[in-house]
Design a protein around this motif. Structure first.
Motif, PDB file in Angstrom:
ATOM      1  N   SER A 171       0.829  -1.208   0.000  1.00  0.00           N
ATOM      2  CA  SER A 171       0.000   0.000   0.000  1.00  0.00           C
ATOM      3  C   SER A 171       0.866   1.262   0.000  1.00  0.00           C
ATOM      4  CB  SER A 171      -0.918   0.006   1.223  1.00  0.00           C
ATOM      5  OG  SER A 171      -0.172   0.267   2.388  1.00  0.00           O
ATOM      6  N   GLN A 172       0.261   2.349  -0.418  1.00  0.00           N
ATOM      7  CA  GLN A 172       0.944   3.639  -0.380  1.00  0.00           C
ATOM      8  C   GLN A 172       1.243   4.047   1.060  1.00  0.00           C
ATOM      9  OE1 GLN A 172      -1.020   6.607  -2.807  1.00  0.00           O
ATOM     10  NE2 GLN A 172      -1.383   5.136  -4.438  1.00  0.00           N
ATOM     11  N   GLN A 173       0.372   3.691   1.987  1.00  0.00           N
ATOM     12  CA  GLN A 173       0.595   3.998   3.404  1.00  0.00           C
ATOM     13  C   GLN A 173       1.853   3.286   3.912  1.00  0.00           C
ATOM     14  OE1 GLN A 173      -0.761   6.241   5.388  1.00  0.00           O
ATOM     15  NE2 GLN A 173       0.637   5.617   7.003  1.00  0.00           N
ATOM     16  N   GLN A 174       2.067   2.053   3.484  1.00  0.00           N
ATOM     17  CA  GLN A 174       3.267   1.325   3.904  1.00  0.00           C
ATOM     18  C   GLN A 174       4.525   2.015   3.410  1.00  0.00           C
ATOM     19  OE1 GLN A 174       1.762  -2.378   2.298  1.00  0.00           O
ATOM     20  NE2 GLN A 174       2.017  -3.354   4.301  1.00  0.00           N
ATOM     21  N   GLU A 194       7.606  -8.168 -11.904  1.00  0.00           N
ATOM     22  CA  GLU A 194       6.190  -7.781 -11.943  1.00  0.00           C
ATOM     23  C   GLU A 194       6.080  -6.341 -11.447  1.00  0.00           C
ATOM     24  OE1 GLU A 194       2.061  -8.810  -9.596  1.00  0.00           O
ATOM     25  OE2 GLU A 194       3.631 -10.315  -9.642  1.00  0.00           O
ATOM     26  N   PHE A 195       5.655  -5.458 -12.307  1.00  0.00           N
ATOM     27  CA  PHE A 195       5.559  -4.061 -11.912  1.00  0.00           C
ATOM     28  C   PHE A 195       4.305  -3.807 -11.080  1.00  0.00           C
ATOM     29  CE2 PHE A 195       8.658  -3.580 -15.245  1.00  0.00           C
ATOM     30  CZ  PHE A 195       9.497  -2.625 -14.703  1.00  0.00           C
ATOM     31  N   PRO A 196       4.444  -3.020 -10.013  1.00  0.00           N
ATOM     32  CA  PRO A 196       3.251  -2.628  -9.250  1.00  0.00           C
ATOM     33  C   PRO A 196       2.422  -1.649 -10.061  1.00  0.00           C
ATOM     34  CG  PRO A 196       5.223  -1.584  -8.348  1.00  0.00           C
ATOM     35  CD  PRO A 196       5.669  -2.478  -9.467  1.00  0.00           C
ATOM     36  N   GLU A 205       4.017   6.005  -8.450  1.00  0.00           N
ATOM     37  CA  GLU A 205       3.906   7.461  -8.348  1.00  0.00           C
ATOM     38  C   GLU A 205       4.037   7.920  -6.900  1.00  0.00           C
ATOM     39  OE1 GLU A 205       1.094  10.809 -10.319  1.00  0.00           O
ATOM     40  OE2 GLU A 205       0.059   9.168  -9.298  1.00  0.00           O
ATOM     41  N   ALA A 206       3.450   7.188  -5.965  1.00  0.00           N
ATOM     42  CA  ALA A 206       3.541   7.545  -4.544  1.00  0.00           C
ATOM     43  C   ALA A 206       4.995   7.528  -4.076  1.00  0.00           C
ATOM     44  CB  ALA A 206       2.701   6.594  -3.704  1.00  0.00           C
ATOM     45  N   GLY A 220       9.909  10.883  -2.906  1.00  0.00           N
ATOM     46  CA  GLY A 220      11.270  11.298  -3.220  1.00  0.00           C
ATOM     47  C   GLY A 220      12.234  10.155  -3.423  1.00  0.00           C
ATOM     48  N   ARG A 221      11.752   8.921  -3.383  1.00  0.00           N
ATOM     49  CA  ARG A 221      12.589   7.748  -3.612  1.00  0.00           C
ATOM     50  C   ARG A 221      11.870   6.762  -4.534  1.00  0.00           C
ATOM     51  NH1 ARG A 221      15.736  10.666  -2.107  1.00  0.00           N
ATOM     52  NH2 ARG A 221      17.229  10.497  -0.426  1.00  0.00           N
TER      53      ARG A 221
END
Length: 122
Positions: free
Chosen positions: A53-56, A77-79, A85-86, A91-92
């Protein structure tokens, strides 16, 4: 595949990887792990790339590291774009690769003393 370091730099070192398990500091792991040279955390809630998740990403403090690697298992396998984007907005960007390549890359960067973080799906 055996992986070895000439000059260990950090508390945790990948010693070998084969499909289904990774050995770090003489201990085999079979689930997902979050690894830096000084941190190891098992992540039972992540079984596949779509479980991330983006939160993780925020919780993992990506900015504390120079490079963030995502090992996606036996095959690349691309997410989804939202996760990529997140990470970029944090920044990484995620360096996405199959887990065998991620293990080799982590080992090289850690041996150079780089601040590297790897999320490895095994």
């Amino acid at each position: 595949m055996e992986i070895s370091l000439d000059a260990p730099s950090g508390k945790y070192q990948i010693q070998s990887y084969e499909s289904g398990r990774i050995i770090i500091n003489q201990t085999p792991y079979q689930g997902c792990i979050l690894l830096s040279p000084d941190q190891l955390e098992t992540l039972d809630s992540i079984q596949k790339v779509t479980d991330i998740s983006q939160q993780q990403l925020k919780e993992w403090r990506l900015l504390d590291h120079e490079v963030v690697i995502l090992g996606t298992g036996k095959t690349l396998e691309f997410p989804d774009w939202g996760l990529l984007e997140a990470a970029q907005l944090i920044g990484r960007p995620l360096e996405v690769m199959a887990t065998d390549a991620a293990c080799r890359t982590f080992t090289i960067l850690a041996s150079e003393g780089r601040k590297v973080l790897a999320l490895l799906l095994i």
